[in-house]
Scaffold this active site. Structure first.
Site, PDB file in Angstrom:
ATOM      1  N   GLY A 189       4.088   2.406   9.117  1.00 49.13           N
ATOM      2  CA  GLY A 189       4.254   3.165   7.894  1.00 49.13           C
ATOM      3  C   GLY A 189       5.680   3.608   7.609  1.00 49.13           C
ATOM      4  N   GLU A 190       5.826   4.277   6.459  1.00 52.55           N
ATOM      5  CA  GLU A 190       7.110   4.828   6.038  1.00 52.55           C
ATOM      6  C   GLU A 190       6.924   6.278   5.631  1.00 52.55           C
ATOM      7  OE1 GLU A 190       5.895   2.207   3.904  1.00 52.55           O
ATOM      8  OE2 GLU A 190       6.720   0.564   5.122  1.00 52.55           O
ATOM      9  N   ASN A 230       5.768   7.284   2.039  1.00 49.98           N
ATOM     10  CA  ASN A 230       4.368   7.316   1.616  1.00 49.98           C
ATOM     11  C   ASN A 230       3.521   8.303   2.398  1.00 49.98           C
ATOM     12  OD1 ASN A 230       4.669   4.995  -0.220  1.00 49.98           O
ATOM     13  ND2 ASN A 230       5.060   3.883   1.679  1.00 49.98           N
ATOM     14  N   SER A 269       8.680  -5.323  14.998  1.00 45.16           N
ATOM     15  CA  SER A 269      10.105  -5.497  14.745  1.00 45.16           C
ATOM     16  C   SER A 269      10.936  -5.682  16.004  1.00 45.16           C
ATOM     17  CB  SER A 269      10.650  -4.287  13.980  1.00 45.16           C
ATOM     18  OG  SER A 269      10.413  -3.094  14.709  1.00 45.16           O
ATOM     19  N   GLY A 270      10.347  -5.496  17.176  1.00 45.31           N
ATOM     20  CA  GLY A 270      11.123  -5.602  18.410  1.00 45.31           C
ATOM     21  C   GLY A 270      10.236  -5.783  19.623  1.00 45.31           C
ATOM     22  N   ASP A 284       0.863  -1.184   0.000  1.00 41.83           N
ATOM     23  CA  ASP A 284       0.000   0.000   0.000  1.00 41.83           C
ATOM     24  C   ASP A 284       0.903   1.240   0.000  1.00 41.83           C
ATOM     25  OD1 ASP A 284      -1.881   1.947   0.345  1.00 41.83           O
ATOM     26  OD2 ASP A 284      -2.824   1.071   2.110  1.00 41.83           O
ATOM     27  N   HIS A 285       1.326   1.658  -1.199  1.00 35.43           N
ATOM     28  CA  HIS A 285       2.322   2.715  -1.338  1.00 35.43           C
ATOM     29  C   HIS A 285       1.780   3.904  -2.125  1.00 35.43           C
ATOM     30  CE1 HIS A 285       6.572   1.338  -0.206  1.00 35.43           C
ATOM     31  NE2 HIS A 285       5.736   0.475   0.350  1.00 35.43           N
TER      32      HIS A 285
END
Length: 326
Positions: free
Chosen positions: A106-107, A110, A173-174, A37-38
């Site tokens: 998210g990133e 985007n 991630s952690g 989803d970008h």
């Protein structure tokens, strides 16, 4: 036996092509399909970024059997969580119960497009936690009013609810993200075959009285091609960003940034981490690392739009046979 999926990579293919590949992947025997989803591709060489939810609606109509996932949607900036809840419920109806909502923090790549400041990772996790809580409330079909630290919802209700509730899978991630999201999620998404992360997820759920053994969904890039040198070149051109790791990948805001950050990555560096070429056994070995870490579902990413149809026509079925035999 692990389920094997196919990735509809919106960064490298247009919307009509993605729907066509989805049908071919179902025909080839893949168990599920995940869709990125970008708003931007990672690198300009990939060259695409259609709207994932329109693609998934078309895929839901064009396929009959495969499960469908967002992999993953960020429900905090570009989308308000109330809107994500509505989209997910509608897609579940169109997919006849085959859809799982994959969520993540998210990133910047985007989310920056809506003009908001990119938050720290701690704040992004807090926003995602609140967003999941809102989405869960709306999935009940009740009228929802919400005033939290990050979001407001004013008298919202979902009027079209699916018969099969939408499951939520969350990317972690952690340890901190496991602690926050394991109690709120149905399934786990992770991008590395980390056995300790998977065990921590199960233990955290059991400690809260939830079922410990749930689905663990991973993703593995591959670059199948009859010629290995061609595969390595294509993987380097389009997927060298992958080696940066999510601590870096989540923060860079543009394709130019990713191009600059990866300019010294060599083709042999990419080939060392991504199976490239015609050797199906190399892909089986790479999938094995996820199986050994406790993953129940592994989605393959075939790198490059131009070889999708050939991969699905020539390599997918024998590869799936090998993976299932293994």
């Amino acid at each position: 036996m692990a389920r094997i999926g196919y990735t509809l990579l919106t960064e490298q293919s247009g919307p009509k092509q993605l729907v066509r590949y989805a049908v071919s992947a179902e025909r080839a025997g893949f168990d599920f399909e995940v869709c990125s989803d970008h708003y931007f591709p990672w690198l300009s060489a990939q060259g695409q970024a259609p709207y994932a939810w329109s693609v998934l609606g078309a895929v839901a109509h064009a396929t009959d059997r495969v499960e469908l996932f967002t992999y993953v949607t960020c429900p905090t900036m570009r989308y308000h969580p109330a809107v994500v809840a509505q989209k997910a419920a509608t897609l579940q109806i169109l997919a006849d119960g085959r859809f799982t909502l994959g969520l993540g923090t998210g990133e910047n790549l985007n989310e920056h497009v809506v003009g908001k400041r990119w938050p720290t990772v701690t704040r992004r996790q807090e926003m995602l936690r609140e967003a999941i809580q809102i989405i869960r409330e709306l999935f009940t079909g009740d009228l929802v009013d919400w005033k939290g630290e990050h979001f407001e919802v004013d008298s919202a209700r979902l009027w079209d609810l699916p018969d099969t509730p939408v499951a939520i899978a969350t990317a972690v991630s952690g340890d901190r993200s496991v602690e926050m999201f394991a109690p709120l999620s149905d399934h786990l998404i992770a991008v590395e075959p980390n056995r300790d992360l998977v065990a921590s997820w199960h233990e955290t759920r059991r400690a809260t009285g939830l079922p410990g053994q749930v689905r663990v969904i991973g993703q593995l890039p591959i670059c199948w091609d009859p010629d290995r040198d061609t595969a390595v070149r294509r993987a380097h051109e389009q997927f060298r960003w992958f080696g940066g790791g999510w601590a870096v990948n989540s923060d860079l805001p543009t394709t130019a940034g990713f191009d600059g950050a990866t300019r010294y990555v060599r083709p042999e560096d990419v080939a060392a981490s991504i199976p490239c070429g015609p050797d199906l056994d190399a892909i089986v070995d790479a999938v094995g690392a996820y199986r050994e870490a406790g993953f129940t579902d592994i989605a393959l990413v075939q790198i490059g739009d131009e070889h999708q149809e050939r991969f699905l026509a020539e390599a997918a079925e024998p590869l799936l046979d090998k993976l299932r035999a293994g």
